[in-house]
Design a protein around this motif. Sequence first.
Motif, mmCIF file in Angstrom:
data_model
loop_
_atom_site.group_PDB
_atom_site.id
_atom_site.type_symbol
_atom_site.label_atom_id
_atom_site.label_comp_id
_atom_site.label_asym_id
_atom_site.label_seq_id
_atom_site.Cartn_x
_atom_site.Cartn_y
_atom_site.Cartn_z
ATOM 1 N N ASP A 390 0.638 -1.180 0.052
ATOM 2 C CA ASP A 390 0.008 0.104 -0.102
ATOM 3 C C ASP A 390 0.858 1.235 0.189
ATOM 4 O O ASP A 390 0.550 2.111 0.641
ATOM 5 C CB ASP A 390 -0.911 -0.042 1.038
ATOM 6 C CG ASP A 390 -2.003 -1.313 1.267
ATOM 7 O OD1 ASP A 390 -2.350 -1.519 -0.021
ATOM 8 O OD2 ASP A 390 -2.207 -1.719 2.135
ATOM 9 N N GLY A 391 2.137 1.322 -0.722
ATOM 10 C CA GLY A 391 2.912 2.483 -0.994
ATOM 11 C C GLY A 391 3.903 2.695 0.301
ATOM 12 O O GLY A 391 4.495 3.555 0.146
ATOM 13 N N ALA A 392 3.629 1.882 1.288
ATOM 14 C CA ALA A 392 4.498 1.916 2.677
ATOM 15 C C ALA A 392 5.780 0.907 2.378
ATOM 16 O O ALA A 392 5.558 -0.223 2.118
ATOM 17 C CB ALA A 392 3.895 1.865 3.707
ATOM 18 N N GLY A 413 5.684 -3.369 9.182
ATOM 19 C CA GLY A 413 5.840 -2.295 8.309
ATOM 20 C C GLY A 413 7.054 -1.392 8.804
ATOM 21 O O GLY A 413 7.632 -1.667 9.804
ATOM 22 N N LEU A 414 7.547 -0.407 8.036
ATOM 23 C CA LEU A 414 8.733 0.419 8.269
ATOM 24 C C LEU A 414 8.208 1.667 8.186
ATOM 25 O O LEU A 414 7.536 2.141 7.658
ATOM 26 C CB LEU A 414 9.720 0.047 7.218
ATOM 27 C CG LEU A 414 10.268 -1.545 7.352
ATOM 28 C CD1 LEU A 414 11.455 -1.718 6.306
ATOM 29 C CD2 LEU A 414 11.001 -1.873 8.742
ATOM 30 N N VAL A 415 9.036 2.583 9.104
ATOM 31 C CA VAL A 415 8.788 4.037 9.075
ATOM 32 C C VAL A 415 10.088 4.804 8.497
ATOM 33 O O VAL A 415 11.116 4.413 9.035
ATOM 34 C CB VAL A 415 8.316 4.321 10.393
ATOM 35 C CG1 VAL A 415 7.917 6.023 10.542
ATOM 36 C CG2 VAL A 415 7.068 3.767 11.133
ATOM 37 N N PRO A 416 9.945 5.531 7.487
ATOM 38 C CA PRO A 416 11.098 6.340 6.948
ATOM 39 C C PRO A 416 11.745 7.418 8.100
ATOM 40 O O PRO A 416 10.997 7.915 8.848
ATOM 41 C CB PRO A 416 10.486 7.153 5.907
ATOM 42 C CG PRO A 416 9.298 6.457 5.563
ATOM 43 C CD PRO A 416 8.706 5.725 6.585
ATOM 44 N N VAL A 417 13.009 7.441 8.066
ATOM 45 C CA VAL A 417 13.652 8.432 8.929
ATOM 46 C C VAL A 417 14.396 9.381 8.075
ATOM 47 O O VAL A 417 14.398 10.478 8.324
ATOM 48 C CB VAL A 417 14.722 7.476 9.982
ATOM 49 C CG1 VAL A 417 15.484 8.621 10.635
ATOM 50 C CG2 VAL A 417 14.004 6.596 10.957
ATOM 51 N N SER A 418 15.071 8.815 6.975
ATOM 52 C CA SER A 418 15.717 9.759 6.117
ATOM 53 C C SER A 418 15.834 8.982 4.742
ATOM 54 O O SER A 418 15.301 7.980 4.492
ATOM 55 C CB SER A 418 17.308 9.925 6.680
ATOM 56 O OG SER A 418 17.811 8.855 6.373
#
Length: 460
Positions: A390-392, A413-418
């Motif tokens: 879903d784009g993530a 799921g993963l969360v962007p940091v940089s």
Amino acid sequence: MPSSRFEADRWQARLDGLRAVHHVPGATLAVLVDGEIHELASGLLHRGTGVEATTDSVFQSGSIAKVYTATLVMQLVDSGELRLGSRVADVLPGFALADGEVAENVTIGQLLSHTSGIAGDFTHDTGRGDDCLARYVEACADVGQDCPPGTVVSYSSTGYAILGRIVEVITGRTWDEALRDRLLAPLGLEHSMTLPEEALRFRVAMSHLGEPGTEPEPAPVWDMLPRSAGPSGRVLVTAADVVRFARMHLDGGTAPDGTRVLSAESAAAMRRRAVDCLDRWTFMADGWGHGWALYDWDGVDGYGHDGAALGQFSYLRVVPGSGVAAALLTNGGRATGLFVDLFQELLGELAGVRMPDAFAPAERSRPFDVAPFAGTYEREGVRLTIGERDGAPRLRLELTGGNAGYSPPIETGLVPVSGTVLAMPGIGPVSAPWLPLVFGTFPDGAPYLYFGMRAAPKVA
């Protein structure tokens, strides 16, 4: 420079309060400032029995043990029996790895600085006998590479077990005996040891495990490490003894009574930058010496090490410019949160440094293009697949080979940091709510992924 006066009552209140906030059952703290060691304790050693933590309580130091082993190795450099450039194969005849060229050429300095590339998580139980390290090194014949030697930092406990065997071969003593006779005894570290049966003489902290934000419960076992893991992960200590060990390094290798334990040159070499760290979050370090993790706190240099052992977490920081050293030992919960909150205040006031915050993504997620990084990355024992849903960005983590039975595959799921860093939720018996995944390239341009500061090359 901020005042270095240590207000014991105030710091005791902060330790008590922060320990409760982070659900850490028990903790001990020792601080060296103005040449004096201050000791504090808080909470329980064992939530099941209600035994209270005291300043003389013994904890597992985890990977802080590596700095003790590195010090033994550097003593052998002092005596002329080793050089940082010495090849392991010249000291251990018959030394073998899966990659024969690496086995022939890897050096002592590469093992010390985690640049050998040798797969770092080879935990192999070779029994309780005095030959456990000799048998462990023999079993390394099947151990592969995470990455080519001399390219990047790739944290290797395997390398430190090999160093422990080198200490045995040169000194003619077991690693445990060499540590006791050459380091613990000269420094008067009477509450430091290596074997569980030795620890039973003292009040010993029990490991605790639990879900984030809950009060953790006693672990099913006190320790899962075999004796062969001693040089990389088992020195049993009090917080004050850890600080006494650090003070010897601060004092250029001398004990308080003037005994020369390590040369000033070797003490300096252990904290001289050998390599930079692309992953500056897993160990909160931006470089590595020949033993010490290195920190740059806005231009103020420091060194130290962290450790973990099945729910026990330890932290040591040294600020040489201020003569300050501090050690925190814990037995569960969100220990990293306690450490960061406490040491930001403590080192800020006593040493004038600003430690960074704990690793975490920003509250508002930023866009991240997964396509350049999508694929499978693999190091010995671990396979990491980066994709998207879903784009993530998303991760599938699988344990492989001899590790396969320890855990089923994990998807998260993963969360962007940089642009090159992603955050994943903390898993298993870790003390932090977020873990970093850092994308990099080897000198030849080949891509890799850091997880746990171990480099996993891209394979598909």
